[in-house]
Design an enzyme around this catalytic site. Structure first.
Site, PDB file in Angstrom:
ATOM      1  CB  SER A  91      -0.914   0.005   1.235  1.00 30.16           C
ATOM      2  OG  SER A  91      -0.142   0.168   2.413  1.00 30.16           O
ATOM      3  CE  LYS A  92      -0.644   6.026  -3.616  1.00 29.67           C
ATOM      4  NZ  LYS A  92       0.262   6.540  -4.657  1.00 29.67           N
ATOM      5  NE  ARG A  93       1.332  -0.620   6.102  1.00 32.34           N
ATOM      6  CZ  ARG A  93       0.310  -1.328   5.640  1.00 32.34           C
ATOM      7  NH1 ARG A  93      -0.721  -0.697   5.093  1.00 32.34           N
ATOM      8  NH2 ARG A  93       0.290  -2.646   5.721  1.00 32.34           N
ATOM      9  CD  GLU A 149       2.647   6.471  -6.992  1.00 29.70           C
ATOM     10  OE1 GLU A 149       3.086   7.108  -6.016  1.00 29.70           O
ATOM     11  OE2 GLU A 149       1.868   5.503  -6.881  1.00 29.70           O
TER      12      GLU A 149
END
Length: 472
Positions: free
Chosen positions: A243-245, A253
């Site tokens: 995930s983004k974390r 990206e």
């Protein structure tokens, strides 16, 4: 002996946001398997969720595929554009007795499940309309449900997970057509795969539970099941869902972070698949080696250090002209200024020394600042410390030696070495201020490489700029 079918694989992302790195890895596996066997690789956009699907997300998928170099055969197929075909198959299943009309309302189903939870019973909904006499059907909206078997087992032979058995008692009569006439994802996927001629379904193992339910449609329509291969998910370094974390999760990206596409392909291939102990390999090797036998059942963990290490190897081994094209594409997607054709020629000329030990394009571009910067070069704080009055005097004395030097690697090294010997100076005493004068920073390629790339006139002009500028 029957002739073997041509392999046809597909990737079917939903355009509801960016293209996830997990989707990209699944696309890569499908691409490798098909292309390595002379087969077809297809793209289907599963855009039936009209509220969440956007044209922008579809374009992001297409850009991500293009950047990764995963070319697909034919035009991308829109799942939403095939709803009439999906409904047609649902009606065919109804006429065969493999589906039935269910008049249960959402409120009735919700009430059943709430009562089941309260009483500790299974919340699996059993429609009271499954065996109802058609004469009792009301004049009301209805959904079409598949008539799933209630006894026995459904067995799926999976190329990665092995033989997986599901109890039919745990399968529900899933909805094929909603009461508004729109098809469900479970129906659409099967119909599209069959119509597109997909022979091998390679997808994340989070879809494994859908497989027995989808197999009911194949069986009811008399269609051959595809070969299934459910691949492990990608986890973060901590073993939790990526995930983004953990960092970037979208394909674009990674492009904007400056990873080369070849390195990204190499790393994604190694996430859940292996060929012996090989870590670094080319596209040609991956196409030759890739197969189901190398896919692990266990989830793979994303490791940024391994990604960077592989990307560094791919940058070092790439053709200079290919690297320049990809660097220009990186500058474009990040909104950076595109160098002039003259500067691009210098970049190409200096690529041999720029790509050494660079793991990303920003690192390579940082080393190329001596090419990208215009005169007068403004030294940064660290470089300026090596340009005191003594250092400037040394550069002033060195200038005529460089004017008369043979402008080759050996010629420049000899000229600087003789100068150092005559002045009883260590090479670093000359190289540090020379580096600062030529590049304005301390982390650069060799001073001799820089001089060769920018040429004699530019080298002398940059030194004169510094020598004529009093130390502060």
């Amino acid at each position: 002996m029957a002739e073997a079918k041509q392999v046809v694989t597909r990737i079917a992302p939903s355009p509801t946001g960016f293209m996830h790195i997990g989707t990209a890895r699944t696309a890569l596996f499908n691409w490798l398997y098909a292309r390595g066997r002379g087969g077809k690789f297809l793209l289907r956009i599963e855009d039936t969720d009209r509220q969440r699907s956007t044209p922008e997300a579809t374009q992001a998928i297409l850009r991500g595929m293009a950047w990764l170099g995963l070319d697909h055969d034919g035009a991308a197929v829109s799942q939403f554009g095939r709803v009439e075909r999906h409904a047609e198959v649902a009606q065919e299943l109804l006429s065969r007795g493999a589906a039935y009309k269910c008049f249960s309302t959402q409120e009735e189903i919700a009430a059943f499940r709430e009562a089941a939870r309260t009483e500790g019973r299974s919340t699996l909904f059993r429609s009271p309309w499954r065996d109802a006499d058609p004469a009792t059907h009301p004049d009301a909206p209805y959904a079409l449900r598949i008539r799933a078997p209630r006894e026995g087992e459904t067995v799926i032979d999976d190329q990665v997970q092995g033989t997986v058995t599901f109890r039919n008692a745990d399968l529900d009569d899933m909805i094929l057509l909603r009461s508004d006439g729109t098809p469900t994802y479970m129906l659409a996927v099967v119909v599209d795969d069959v119509d597109m001629g997909v022979t091998h379904v390679i997808r994340g193992d989070d879809h494994l539970a859908n497989t027995p339910r989808q197999s009911l449609i194949y069986a009811a329509m008399g269609w051959d099941l595809p070969v299934y291969a459910h691949i492990p998910l990608i986890l973060g370094p901590d073993g939790k869902k990526l995930s983004k974390r953990h960092g970037a999760t979208g394909v674009e990206e990674y492009q904007k972070m400056g990873y080369p596409a070849a390195g990204m392909r190499n790393y994604l291939a190694r996430l859940g698949w292996s060929h012996g102990d090989d870590e670094f390999f080319t596209d040609a090797q991956a196409l030759d080696w890739f197969g189901f036998d190398g896919i692990n059942k266990a989830a793979a963990r994303f490791d940024f250090k391994k990604l960077e290490n592989l990307c560094g190897q791919h940058i070092a081994g790439a053709e200079d002209s290919d690297l320049l094209r990809e660097i220009l594409a990186f500058l474009k997607v990040t909104g950076a200024e595109i160098p002039t054709s003259e500067v691009q020629e210098l970049l190409l000329c200096g690529m041999y020394c720029l790509k050494e030990r660079a793991k990303t394009f920003p690192e390579l571009i940082e080393k190329a600042e001596f090419i990208l910067s215009d005169r007068p070069i403004e030294p940064d704080e660290k470089a300026a410390r090596s340009l005191d009055a003594e250092a400037r005097a040394i550069l002033g004395e060195l200038t005529p030696h460089l004017q008369n030097a043979s402008w080759s690697r050996n010629g420049l090294e000899d000229a600087v070495a003789r100068f150092a010997q005559d002045r009883d100076l260590k090479l670093g005493k000359i190289a540090q201020p020379l580096r600062a004068a030529l590049a304005g920073r301390t982390a650069t390629p060799s001073v001799f490489d820089m001089m060769l790339v920018i040429g004699q006139d530019e080298t002398l002009d940059r030194i004169r700029d510094i020598v004529g500028h009093p130390a502060t």
